[in-house]
Structure formats: structure tokens, C-alpha cells
Design a protein around this motif. Structure first.
Motif, PDB file in Angstrom:
ATOM      1  N   TRP A 159      56.186  58.632  37.975  1.00  0.00           N
ATOM      2  CA  TRP A 159      55.660  57.272  38.002  1.00  0.00           C
ATOM      3  C   TRP A 159      55.139  56.895  39.380  1.00  0.00           C
ATOM      4  O   TRP A 159      54.141  56.168  39.499  1.00  0.00           O
ATOM      5  CB  TRP A 159      56.716  56.285  37.498  1.00  0.00           C
ATOM      6  N   VAL A 160      55.770  57.396  40.422  1.00  0.00           N
ATOM      7  CA  VAL A 160      55.273  57.166  41.780  1.00  0.00           C
ATOM      8  C   VAL A 160      53.893  57.806  41.936  1.00  0.00           C
ATOM      9  O   VAL A 160      52.968  57.194  42.477  1.00  0.00           O
ATOM     10  CB  VAL A 160      56.264  57.700  42.841  1.00  0.00           C
ATOM     11  N   LEU A 161      53.739  59.046  41.452  1.00  0.00           N
ATOM     12  CA  LEU A 161      52.450  59.741  41.566  1.00  0.00           C
ATOM     13  C   LEU A 161      51.366  59.059  40.731  1.00  0.00           C
ATOM     14  O   LEU A 161      50.212  58.981  41.159  1.00  0.00           O
ATOM     15  CB  LEU A 161      52.599  61.212  41.185  1.00  0.00           C
ATOM     16  N   ILE A 162      51.729  58.530  39.569  1.00  0.00           N
ATOM     17  CA  ILE A 162      50.772  57.756  38.766  1.00  0.00           C
ATOM     18  C   ILE A 162      50.349  56.516  39.543  1.00  0.00           C
ATOM     19  O   ILE A 162      49.156  56.194  39.639  1.00  0.00           O
ATOM     20  CB  ILE A 162      51.370  57.377  37.394  1.00  0.00           C
ATOM     21  N   GLY A 163      51.306  55.818  40.121  1.00  0.00           N
ATOM     22  CA  GLY A 163      51.014  54.613  40.900  1.00  0.00           C
ATOM     23  C   GLY A 163      50.133  54.901  42.100  1.00  0.00           C
ATOM     24  O   GLY A 163      49.185  54.152  42.380  1.00  0.00           O
ATOM     25  N   ILE A 164      50.427  55.991  42.816  1.00  0.00           N
ATOM     26  CA  ILE A 164      49.619  56.363  43.973  1.00  0.00           C
ATOM     27  C   ILE A 164      48.189  56.683  43.549  1.00  0.00           C
ATOM     28  O   ILE A 164      47.235  56.229  44.184  1.00  0.00           O
ATOM     29  CB  ILE A 164      50.255  57.545  44.732  1.00  0.00           C
ATOM     30  N   ALA A 165      48.030  57.450  42.471  1.00  0.00           N
ATOM     31  CA  ALA A 165      46.686  57.808  41.991  1.00  0.00           C
ATOM     32  C   ALA A 165      45.900  56.571  41.591  1.00  0.00           C
ATOM     33  O   ALA A 165      44.714  56.439  41.914  1.00  0.00           O
ATOM     34  CB  ALA A 165      46.781  58.783  40.821  1.00  0.00           C
TER      35      ALA A 165
END
Length: 156
Positions: free
Chosen positions: A65-71
Motif C-alpha cells: 500500500w505504501v508503494l501504491i501510494g508513492i506511485a
């Protein structure tokens, strides 16, 4: 901005279509590897839970979810940047490449919990253990294009 949207949509569609064809229809998820033009090009299944080269993979569900948010944050920032600065045609194409690729990988994380990587290239006797996908190529090319084709102001 139209060229950005067309480029992003084309990259997104190409990325998702190639993943459906190779991973599901050709059965790469089940088979693990398919030789295409050995030894140079092969399809090698890799579910990437992290970022480039699997960095931060296997941390936990929150990493996804962090990587989705960053993207999504980077995508929004790039769109806002090019909307404000209005780069030329190649700057907009570059932003579209980056945006379409980032959204393609976001969809993978939402659907599968990881990014479906399958392209593996080897050259000159050097065995490459890593796999990538159309979105990864587009993100890389888009980032390079943004560096090359934006930020220059004409001197009067």
C-alpha cells in the motif's frame, strides 16, 4: 495535454494486454519460464512485491500500500508539473510514458499484490537474473525523457 493522455493510455493498455497474454494465456504464471529467443530473450515469471530489482520485497502487506501510494503521488506530481510548466511535445510524451507505466504497475499491485514481471534479457554471456515488464520500460524511458526534454527555458 492530449498527447500525454494518449501516450499514458497506450502504455497502460499495452502493459496490461502483454501481462494478460504472457502471464495468463501463455501460462507463464504456471510454467515459470518460456524460451523466446534463447539465450537473449526469455519470459521468466517474477512477482515483484518491492520496487526495482525487488528492493523492499517481502516486508509486509503495508509495503504494497505504501508503494501504491508513492506511485500515485509521483504520478499526480508529474501531471501537476507538466500542467503548470507546459513542456513541449517530447516532455508530454515522456510524462505519458511515466504515468501510463506507473498506473500499470499500480493495477498489478491492486489485483495481484505484486507487479507481474516477465521479460528477461541476457547478452554477451552475462546471465541477467532480473525480469521486468512494459510498464518498467516506460517508467524508465519517461523519467529519462523528463530529464532531457523539460526544464529548459528560452533565454531572451
Amino acid at each position: 495535454m492530449r498527447i500525454l493522455l494518449i501516450t499514458a493510455a497506450a502504455v497502460f493498455a499495452l502493459d496490461q494486454i502483454t501481462k494478460v497474454i504472457v502471464v495468463h494465456l501463455m501460462g507463464l504464471a504456471r510454467r515459470g519460464e518460456i524460451e523466446v529467443l534463447p539465450p537473449w530473450i526469455n519470459f521468466r515469471m517474477a512477482w515483484n512485491e518491492g520496487i526495482n530489482f525487488g528492493l523492499f520485497a517481502g516486508q509486509s502487506e503495508w509495503t504494497r500500500w505504501v508503494l501504491i501510494g508513492i506511485a500515485l503521488a509521483i504520478t499526480a506530481w508529474v501531471l501537476q508539473w507538466v500542467w503548470r510548466d507546459r513542456p513541449g511535445r517530447w516532455g508530454l510524451v515522456s510524462a505519458g510514458l511515466l504515468t501510463g507505466g506507473a498506473l500499470g504497475n499500480v493495477v498489478d499491485r491492486l489485483l495481484y499484490g505484486a507487479v507481474a514481471d516477465f521479460l528477461n534479457m541476457t547478452c554477451c554471456g552475462i546471465e541477467n537474473p532480473y525480469a521486468f515488464n512494459v510498464a518498467d520500460i516506460s517508467i524508465f524511458a519517461g523519467a529519462i525523457g523528463l530529464v532531457l526534454f523539460t526544464g529548459r527555458k528560452e533565454m531572451a
